[in-house]
Structure formats: structure tokens, C-alpha cells
Design an enzyme around this catalytic site. Structure first.
Site, PDB file in Angstrom:
ATOM      1  N   ARG A  15       2.741   4.564  -1.214  1.00  0.00           N
ATOM      2  CA  ARG A  15       3.674   3.475  -0.935  1.00  0.00           C
ATOM      3  C   ARG A  15       3.010   2.323  -0.180  1.00  0.00           C
ATOM      4  NH1 ARG A  15       6.822   7.652  -1.901  1.00  0.00           N
ATOM      5  NH2 ARG A  15       8.440   7.180  -3.417  1.00  0.00           N
ATOM      6  N   LYS A  65      -9.536  11.758   3.074  1.00  0.00           N
ATOM      7  CA  LYS A  65      -9.517  11.317   4.478  1.00  0.00           C
ATOM      8  C   LYS A  65     -10.701  11.851   5.295  1.00  0.00           C
ATOM      9  CE  LYS A  65      -4.638  10.291   5.221  1.00  0.00           C
ATOM     10  NZ  LYS A  65      -3.510  10.533   6.130  1.00  0.00           N
ATOM     11  N   ASP A 102      -2.702   7.130  12.107  1.00  0.00           N
ATOM     12  CA  ASP A 102      -1.506   7.979  11.984  1.00  0.00           C
ATOM     13  C   ASP A 102      -0.875   8.288  13.346  1.00  0.00           C
ATOM     14  OD1 ASP A 102      -1.414   8.152   9.220  1.00  0.00           O
ATOM     15  OD2 ASP A 102      -2.719   9.913   9.148  1.00  0.00           O
ATOM     16  N   GLY A 130      -1.505  21.335   9.872  1.00  0.00           N
ATOM     17  CA  GLY A 130      -2.366  20.645   8.914  1.00  0.00           C
ATOM     18  C   GLY A 130      -2.891  19.337   9.503  1.00  0.00           C
ATOM     19  N   ALA A 132      -1.637  16.356   9.434  1.00  0.00           N
ATOM     20  CA  ALA A 132      -0.623  15.559  10.126  1.00  0.00           C
ATOM     21  C   ALA A 132      -0.393  16.087  11.536  1.00  0.00           C
ATOM     22  CB  ALA A 132       0.675  15.569   9.329  1.00  0.00           C
ATOM     23  N   ARG A 153       3.355  28.651  10.206  1.00  0.00           N
ATOM     24  CA  ARG A 153       3.522  29.876   9.399  1.00  0.00           C
ATOM     25  C   ARG A 153       2.253  30.738   9.448  1.00  0.00           C
ATOM     26  NH1 ARG A 153       4.258  28.930   3.079  1.00  0.00           N
ATOM     27  NH2 ARG A 153       2.271  27.896   3.527  1.00  0.00           N
ATOM     28  N   THR A 154       1.102  30.082   9.257  1.00  0.00           N
ATOM     29  CA  THR A 154      -0.173  30.794   9.353  1.00  0.00           C
ATOM     30  C   THR A 154      -0.689  30.602  10.777  1.00  0.00           C
ATOM     31  OG1 THR A 154      -0.546  30.168   7.049  1.00  0.00           O
ATOM     32  CG2 THR A 154      -2.447  31.049   8.257  1.00  0.00           C
ATOM     33  N   ARG A 157      -4.223  29.097  11.864  1.00  0.00           N
ATOM     34  CA  ARG A 157      -4.478  27.640  11.802  1.00  0.00           C
ATOM     35  C   ARG A 157      -4.000  26.971  13.098  1.00  0.00           C
ATOM     36  NH1 ARG A 157      -2.468  24.477   6.708  1.00  0.00           N
ATOM     37  NH2 ARG A 157      -4.256  23.136   7.137  1.00  0.00           N
ATOM     38  N   TYR A 219       9.494  11.635   4.917  1.00  0.00           N
ATOM     39  CA  TYR A 219      10.311  10.412   4.770  1.00  0.00           C
ATOM     40  C   TYR A 219      11.011  10.327   3.421  1.00  0.00           C
ATOM     41  CZ  TYR A 219       6.138   8.724   2.355  1.00  0.00           C
ATOM     42  OH  TYR A 219       5.086   8.598   1.492  1.00  0.00           O
TER      43      TYR A 219
HETATM   44  P1  ATR Z   1      -1.015  17.965   5.892  1.00  0.00           P
HETATM   45  O1  ATR Z   1      -2.486  17.737   5.994  1.00  0.00           O
HETATM   46  O2  ATR Z   1      -0.282  16.871   5.163  1.00  0.00           O
HETATM   47  O3  ATR Z   1      -0.380  18.266   7.207  1.00  0.00           O
HETATM   48  P2  ATR Z   1      -1.331  20.701   4.942  1.00  0.00           P
HETATM   49  O4  ATR Z   1      -2.658  20.854   5.572  1.00  0.00           O
HETATM   50  O5  ATR Z   1      -1.163  21.203   3.538  1.00  0.00           O
HETATM   51  O6  ATR Z   1      -0.840  19.203   4.884  1.00  0.00           O
HETATM   52  O7  ATR Z   1      -0.241  21.372   5.887  1.00  0.00           O
HETATM   53  C1  ATR Z   1       1.051  21.582   5.489  1.00  0.00           C
HETATM   54  C2  ATR Z   1       1.788  22.288   6.626  1.00  0.00           C
HETATM   55  O8  ATR Z   1       3.076  22.681   6.131  1.00  0.00           O
HETATM   56  C3  ATR Z   1       1.098  23.547   7.099  1.00  0.00           C
HETATM   57  O9  ATR Z   1       1.315  23.691   8.478  1.00  0.00           O
HETATM   58  C4  ATR Z   1       1.820  24.615   6.284  1.00  0.00           C
HETATM   59  O10 ATR Z   1       1.764  25.899   6.867  1.00  0.00           O
HETATM   60  P3  ATR Z   1       0.527  26.890   6.534  1.00  0.00           P
HETATM   61  O11 ATR Z   1      -0.608  26.445   7.424  1.00  0.00           O
HETATM   62  O12 ATR Z   1       1.019  28.245   6.883  1.00  0.00           O
HETATM   63  O13 ATR Z   1       0.226  26.729   5.079  1.00  0.00           O
HETATM   64  C5  ATR Z   1       3.218  24.083   6.302  1.00  0.00           C
HETATM   65  N1  ATR Z   1       4.032  24.656   5.230  1.00  0.00           N
HETATM   66  C6  ATR Z   1       4.007  24.329   3.918  1.00  0.00           C
HETATM   67  N2  ATR Z   1       4.909  25.065   3.233  1.00  0.00           N
HETATM   68  C7  ATR Z   1       5.497  25.895   4.134  1.00  0.00           C
HETATM   69  C8  ATR Z   1       6.520  26.907   4.063  1.00  0.00           C
HETATM   70  N3  ATR Z   1       7.108  27.215   2.903  1.00  0.00           N
HETATM   71  N4  ATR Z   1       6.878  27.535   5.206  1.00  0.00           N
HETATM   72  C9  ATR Z   1       6.290  27.228   6.391  1.00  0.00           C
HETATM   73  N5  ATR Z   1       5.325  26.288   6.529  1.00  0.00           N
HETATM   74  C10 ATR Z   1       4.937  25.631   5.426  1.00  0.00           C
END
Ligand code: ATR
Length: 277
Positions: A15, A65, A102, A130, A132, A153-154, A157, A219
């Protein structure tokens, strides 16, 4: 004519051209902002020839990035700490400079929309680990947050990120995310949950204090289920579009020489394009 672009792979969804195109017209600047689809293996050559291609700078989006930061001659503290660049410009001597706006975008928007987040400075809960989340942790800590609870979730990380950012960041189990809110004045979702096409974020906001702020970086849609739940409880809700608009300001100023304003008109202009893709 001054030209900048956004580099991605794919880049169609970006965008940024809508935002920068709006400002170019608004300020009557003889400039252009284009989309450049560049494959990962072609990025280094593209950046090395940015000037010859007619560009004074660029935005960088997924998946470039981290590689853009490595390709730059110099970088600001935000880009180095976050480990990724989203804004590039050529210095007067032609060297590529990398910045990450950011954290600036998130914090500027948060301070404008809900300055009360700082009052009392309770803990902050950040969901996600991640890229962000990395930017937002940098912004929050720089702004003086003394305690950030990080749930992902993980879990591993989140632990990696917490180790990088030091003792102010404490990992909380993903399953404990709702109960841990009782100590928090601010909740930030940096996961992709709640985005169009994704599952909503499941979290119970009832433990949040009545003066707490809830921010989402998603967003699209503008009003995520998380923000709707926050508003239903009478909490301040900050959407992710404001961050997107504010992160674009420093790049535009560098490339085109005018510091642009984020206005309700710009926001409405971009909102009108949401859902179109
Ligand atoms: P970005 O760099 O845009 O932040 P990313 O590295 O893919 O993208 O991170 C996405 C985030 O959304 C991660 O924290 C991810 O959790 P995991 O580290 O466990 O993968 C989280 N996320 C994505 N789908 C999810 C889901 N269904 N439930 C919980 N967390 C989720």
C-alpha cells in the site's frame, strides 16, 4: 524528477504507493513512487544500481528487509537493533543508508492516539515474536517501558527475542496470555491473527485494567475482532493503519524534501483501498 520505489517479492499487495502517491499530489511535488518486483537473488544487484535506475531511495518489504540491511553501507540504530531495514536512501556520496521506521511509526501513532498508555507505566503485553514484534519491542523500550511481557505460540522464539532485549522483557506462556493481562496497561498484537483470511486472536480481555490501551498492528480489517472486543469493554483501541501511515513519513521526507502529514483524509484514502485485494 525525484523517484522512489517499494521493492518486494511479490510487491503487488503493497500500500506504500497509495500513501506516497497521495502525498506527492498533496504537496505538488514533481516525483514518482513505483512498485518494483525484485526476486531475492536479484536484490543485491538492484540495490547496487539504485541510482542508475533513477531512484533516490526505496522502501523494502517482504522478503527483503534483512538482506537490505546487509546490503547497506550504513544503518541507524533502529535498523541494526531490529535486524531489518524498511527504508533506504542514498547519501550525498552515493552510499546506501538503511533505516527502520516501523518502531517510529508504531510509537508515533500510539502516542498520538492513546498517550495515556504511558501513565503509571504498568507492564506491556506483546503478543508474537516475528519481525514486527522485534520492531515494537525496540520502540517500547526506547520509549521507557520498564517491563514487557512477551507471549508467543512458539515459546522458543519469544525466548530468543527476550535474550536479545535484556531483562526488561519477560516471556509468558502463550496459554497464560489472558491471565497475565491484570498487570498490563497496554496490550499489543503483533501476530497475523485477526487479519482477513486468518483466525481471530483468542484472548480474554477481562483482566485488563479499565484504563488500559489495546493496539493491533493488523490493519486489514481496520477494526479487528481484538479491537472490537477492546472497544466493547470501553478500552482505548489503536488500529494498525496509523502505524503504516506514520512509518512512511521519514522516507518521504528524505526522498522528496517535505515532511508529510498523516491526516484523517489520508487515512480515509487508504481505508477505501482495503478489502480491494
Ligand atoms: P512478522 O515478521 O510479520 O511479524 P512472522 O515472523 O511470520 O511475521 O510472525 C508471525 C507471528 O504471528 C509469530 O509470532 C507467529 O507465531 P509463531 O512464532 O508461533 O509462528 C504468530 N502466529 C501466526 N499464526 C498464528 C496462530 N495461528 N496462532 C498463534 N500465533 C500465530
Amino acid at each position: 524528477m525525484l523517484r522512489a520505489c517499494v521493492i518486494g517479492w511479490p510487491v503487488e499487495h503493497s500500500r506504500s504507493p497509495i500513501i506516497h502517491g497521495y502525498w506527492l499530489a498533496r504537496y505538488g511535488i514533481d516525483g514518482a513512487y513505483e512498485k518494483e518486483a525484485v526476486a531475492p537473488e536479484a536484490l543485491a544487484e538492484f540495490l547496487a544500481t539504485l541510482w542508475r535506475r533513477g531512484y533516490v531511495g526505496a522502501n523494502v518489504t517482504l522478503p527483503h528487509k534483512e538482506a537490505a540491511l546487509r546490503a547497506a553501507r550504513s544503518a541507524d540504530e533502529a535498523a541494526m537493533t531490529i535486524g531489518a531495514a524498511n527504508t533506504l536512501w542514498l547519501d550525498p556520496d552515493g552510499a546506501l543508508h538503511a533505516s527502520n521506521t516501523d518502531a517510529y511509526g508504531f510509537m508515533t501513532n500510539l502516542n498520538a492516539e492513546a498517550p495515556q498508555w504511558k501513565e503509571g507505566l504498568g507492564a506491556v503485553m506483546v503478543l508474537g515474536a516475528g519481525g514486527a514484534a522485534r520492531a515494537i519491542l525496540f520502540g517500547l523500550i526506547e520509549a521507557g517501558a520498564t517491563k514487557v511481557l512477551l507471549a508467543n505460540r512458539t515459546r522458543s522464539r519469544a525466548e530468543t527475542l527476550a535474550a536479545e532485549f535484556g531483562p526488561r522483557v519477560e516471556v509468558v506462556d502463550w496459554e497464560k496470555r489472558s491471565e497475565a493481562l491484570s498487570a498490563c496497561g497496554l496490550l499489543v498484537n503483533t501476530t497475523s491473527l485477526g487479519m482477513t483470511g486468518q483466525a481471530p486472536l483468542t484472548i480474554d480481555l477481562s483482566a485488563l485494567p479499565a484504563n488500559a490501551v489495546v493496539a493491533d498492528i493488523v490493519y486489514n480489517p481496520l477494526e479487528t475482532p481484538l479491537l472490537a472486543a477492546a472497544r466493547a469493554r470501553g478500552l482505548a483501541a489503536v488500529d494498525g493503519l496509523g502505524m503504516l501511515l506514520h512509518q512512511a513519513v521519514p522516507g518521504f521526507e528524505r526522498w522528496f524534501g517535505v515532511r508529510p502529514e498523516v491526516t484523517p483524509e489520508l487515512k480515509a484514502h487508504v481505508v477505501a483501498t482495503l478489502g480491494a485485494q
